[in-house]
Design a protein around this motif. Structure first.
Motif, PDB file in Angstrom:
ATOM      1  N   ILE A  73     -13.952  -3.276 -10.971  1.00 13.70           N
ATOM      2  CA  ILE A  73     -12.820  -2.994 -10.090  1.00 13.70           C
ATOM      3  C   ILE A  73     -12.329  -1.586 -10.437  1.00 13.70           C
ATOM      4  O   ILE A  73     -11.899  -1.333 -11.561  1.00 13.70           O
ATOM      5  CB  ILE A  73     -11.681  -4.031 -10.269  1.00 13.70           C
ATOM      6  CG1 ILE A  73     -12.199  -5.450 -10.041  1.00 13.70           C
ATOM      7  CG2 ILE A  73     -10.512  -3.701  -9.358  1.00 13.70           C
ATOM      8  CD1 ILE A  73     -12.743  -5.713  -8.653  1.00 13.70           C
ATOM      9  N   ASP A  74     -12.421  -0.678  -9.483  1.00 11.97           N
ATOM     10  CA  ASP A  74     -12.091   0.721  -9.737  1.00 11.97           C
ATOM     11  C   ASP A  74     -10.600   0.994  -9.850  1.00 11.97           C
ATOM     12  O   ASP A  74     -10.198   1.947 -10.482  1.00 11.97           O
ATOM     13  CB  ASP A  74     -12.657   1.611  -8.626  1.00 11.97           C
ATOM     14  CG  ASP A  74     -14.173   1.691  -8.667  1.00 11.97           C
ATOM     15  OD1 ASP A  74     -14.734   1.531  -9.755  1.00 11.97           O
ATOM     16  OD2 ASP A  74     -14.771   1.922  -7.612  1.00 11.97           O
ATOM     17  N   GLY A  75      -9.770   0.193  -9.224  1.00 10.64           N
ATOM     18  CA  GLY A  75      -8.343   0.464  -9.197  1.00 10.64           C
ATOM     19  C   GLY A  75      -7.646   0.098 -10.494  1.00 10.64           C
ATOM     20  O   GLY A  75      -8.171  -0.614 -11.344  1.00 10.64           O
ATOM     21  N   PHE A 105      -5.308  -2.887  -4.641  1.00 10.08           N
ATOM     22  CA  PHE A 105      -5.940  -4.182  -4.884  1.00 10.08           C
ATOM     23  C   PHE A 105      -5.611  -4.676  -6.294  1.00 10.08           C
ATOM     24  O   PHE A 105      -5.153  -5.810  -6.480  1.00 10.08           O
ATOM     25  CB  PHE A 105      -7.458  -4.079  -4.692  1.00 10.08           C
ATOM     26  CG  PHE A 105      -8.187  -5.367  -4.962  1.00 10.08           C
ATOM     27  CD1 PHE A 105      -8.020  -6.456  -4.118  1.00 10.08           C
ATOM     28  CD2 PHE A 105      -9.046  -5.480  -6.040  1.00 10.08           C
ATOM     29  CE1 PHE A 105      -8.694  -7.647  -4.358  1.00 10.08           C
ATOM     30  CE2 PHE A 105      -9.721  -6.658  -6.285  1.00 10.08           C
ATOM     31  CZ  PHE A 105      -9.543  -7.747  -5.442  1.00 10.08           C
ATOM     32  N   SER A 106      -5.811  -3.814  -7.281  1.00 11.19           N
ATOM     33  CA  SER A 106      -5.516  -4.198  -8.668  1.00 11.19           C
ATOM     34  C   SER A 106      -4.040  -4.526  -8.859  1.00 11.19           C
ATOM     35  O   SER A 106      -3.690  -5.476  -9.563  1.00 11.19           O
ATOM     36  CB  SER A 106      -5.914  -3.069  -9.623  1.00 11.19           C
ATOM     37  OG  SER A 106      -7.301  -2.875  -9.578  1.00 11.19           O
ATOM     38  N   ILE A 118      -4.716   6.020  -6.081  1.00 10.90           N
ATOM     39  CA  ILE A 118      -5.787   5.927  -5.083  1.00 10.90           C
ATOM     40  C   ILE A 118      -5.700   4.572  -4.398  1.00 10.90           C
ATOM     41  O   ILE A 118      -5.157   3.615  -4.951  1.00 10.90           O
ATOM     42  CB  ILE A 118      -7.160   6.172  -5.748  1.00 10.90           C
ATOM     43  CG1 ILE A 118      -8.242   6.392  -4.717  1.00 10.90           C
ATOM     44  CG2 ILE A 118      -7.498   5.064  -6.704  1.00 10.90           C
ATOM     45  CD1 ILE A 118      -9.506   7.010  -5.285  1.00 10.90           C
ATOM     46  N   MET A 119      -6.239   4.490  -3.207  1.00  9.70           N
ATOM     47  CA  MET A 119      -6.167   3.271  -2.406  1.00  9.70           C
ATOM     48  C   MET A 119      -6.641   2.036  -3.185  1.00  9.70           C
ATOM     49  O   MET A 119      -6.062   0.962  -3.069  1.00  9.70           O
ATOM     50  CB  MET A 119      -7.005   3.451  -1.137  1.00  9.70           C
ATOM     51  CG  MET A 119      -6.929   2.287  -0.217  1.00  9.70           C
ATOM     52  SD  MET A 119      -5.417   2.324   0.698  1.00  9.70           S
ATOM     53  CE  MET A 119      -6.018   2.448   2.330  1.00  9.70           C
ATOM     54  N   MET A 120      -7.687   2.183  -3.989  1.00 11.07           N
ATOM     55  CA  MET A 120      -8.208   1.040  -4.743  1.00 11.07           C
ATOM     56  C   MET A 120      -7.185   0.473  -5.731  1.00 11.07           C
ATOM     57  O   MET A 120      -7.299  -0.665  -6.154  1.00 11.07           O
ATOM     58  CB  MET A 120      -9.495   1.406  -5.492  1.00 11.07           C
ATOM     59  CG  MET A 120     -10.730   1.409  -4.607  1.00 11.07           C
ATOM     60  SD  MET A 120     -10.931   2.902  -3.641  1.00 11.07           S
ATOM     61  CE  MET A 120     -11.460   4.090  -4.815  1.00 11.07           C
ATOM     62  N   ASP A 121      -6.189   1.271  -6.097  1.00 12.48           N
ATOM     63  CA  ASP A 121      -5.143   0.792  -6.999  1.00 12.48           C
ATOM     64  C   ASP A 121      -4.325  -0.333  -6.371  1.00 12.48           C
ATOM     65  O   ASP A 121      -3.787  -1.182  -7.074  1.00 12.48           O
ATOM     66  CB  ASP A 121      -4.211   1.934  -7.405  1.00 12.48           C
ATOM     67  CG  ASP A 121      -4.890   2.983  -8.258  1.00 12.48           C
ATOM     68  OD1 ASP A 121      -5.912   2.668  -8.901  1.00 12.48           O
ATOM     69  OD2 ASP A 121      -4.398   4.121  -8.275  1.00 12.48           O
ATOM     70  N   HIS A 123      -4.666   7.315 -14.093  1.00 11.91           N
ATOM     71  CA  HIS A 123      -5.930   8.035 -13.961  1.00 11.91           C
ATOM     72  C   HIS A 123      -5.806   9.439 -14.542  1.00 11.91           C
ATOM     73  O   HIS A 123      -4.869  10.155 -14.217  1.00 11.91           O
ATOM     74  CB  HIS A 123      -6.330   8.163 -12.495  1.00 11.91           C
ATOM     75  CG  HIS A 123      -6.330   6.868 -11.756  1.00 11.91           C
ATOM     76  ND1 HIS A 123      -7.309   5.916 -11.932  1.00 11.91           N
ATOM     77  CD2 HIS A 123      -5.464   6.349 -10.852  1.00 11.91           C
ATOM     78  CE1 HIS A 123      -7.047   4.879 -11.150  1.00 11.91           C
ATOM     79  NE2 HIS A 123      -5.927   5.115 -10.496  1.00 11.91           N
ATOM     80  N   ARG A 170     -17.788  -8.083 -11.269  1.00 10.64           N
ATOM     81  CA  ARG A 170     -17.934  -6.756 -10.669  1.00 10.64           C
ATOM     82  C   ARG A 170     -16.931  -5.789 -11.285  1.00 10.64           C
ATOM     83  O   ARG A 170     -15.951  -6.202 -11.892  1.00 10.64           O
ATOM     84  CB  ARG A 170     -17.748  -6.824  -9.161  1.00 10.64           C
ATOM     85  CG  ARG A 170     -16.315  -7.197  -8.767  1.00 10.64           C
ATOM     86  CD  ARG A 170     -16.209  -7.716  -7.384  1.00 10.64           C
ATOM     87  NE  ARG A 170     -16.620  -9.113  -7.454  1.00 10.64           N
ATOM     88  CZ  ARG A 170     -16.743  -9.918  -6.436  1.00 10.64           C
ATOM     89  NH1 ARG A 170     -16.506  -9.485  -5.243  1.00 10.64           N
ATOM     90  NH2 ARG A 170     -17.107 -11.162  -6.565  1.00 10.64           N
ATOM     91  N   ALA A 198      -8.600 -10.383 -12.119  1.00 13.80           N
ATOM     92  CA  ALA A 198      -9.601  -9.638 -11.347  1.00 13.80           C
ATOM     93  C   ALA A 198     -10.958 -10.314 -11.508  1.00 13.80           C
ATOM     94  O   ALA A 198     -11.241 -10.902 -12.556  1.00 13.80           O
ATOM     95  CB  ALA A 198      -9.669  -8.195 -11.846  1.00 13.80           C
TER      96      ALA A 198
END
Length: 139
Positions: A44-46, A27-28, A22-25, A61, A42, A38
């Protein structure tokens, strides 16, 4: 959606991994590559997807959830994608000609790619072996 990455010396040329991410990955993954921790204040979903970029690793995932505003819209795993369609019975009915259209789109068909969406007849449900038929190498 396809994702193409190039990193000479790290990502093997021609490598393909069809596991979902996923797109959020991104960032991580960028944080890990840069050696940056990180933010601790907060969630972090990725997840770090470097193994997907360099090997035949499985997705970090179990499933990926998508939303439209506050409501659940999709759930995706390695083989299937569920589209949740609350309150829109038109989308659940296949027209007599068998060609499903998406009434949410301006032209009634196109969301992201014109006329390239799968039709209900492409995946009619479980067969005696419990698998849907393959289409264009997609299972």
């Amino acid at each position: 959606m396809p994702f193409i990455a190039r990193w000479p010396g790290a990502i093997p040329a021609g490598h393909v991994n069809k596991q979902p991410a996923i797109m959020m990955d991104l960032f991580s993954t960028a944080l890990k590559i840069a050696g940056i921790e990180a933010p601790a204040d907060r969630v972090i979903d990725g997840a770090d997807i470097r193994p997907l970029l360099t090997s035949d690793a499985k997705s970090p995932h179990e499933f990926i959830v998508g939303s439209q505003g506050p409501r659940l819209a999709t759930v995706r795993d390695a083989r299937w994608k569920l589209h949740v369609l609350p309150g829109n019975d038109r989308m659940l009915k296949t027209p007599p000609d068998g060609h499903w259209v998406d009434p949410r789109a301006p032209d009634g068909v196109t969301l992201l790619a014109p006329y390239e969406q799968y039709q209900p007849s492409d995946f009619p449900g479980a067969t005696t072996k419990g698998d849907a038929p393959a289409r264009d190498g997609v299972v």
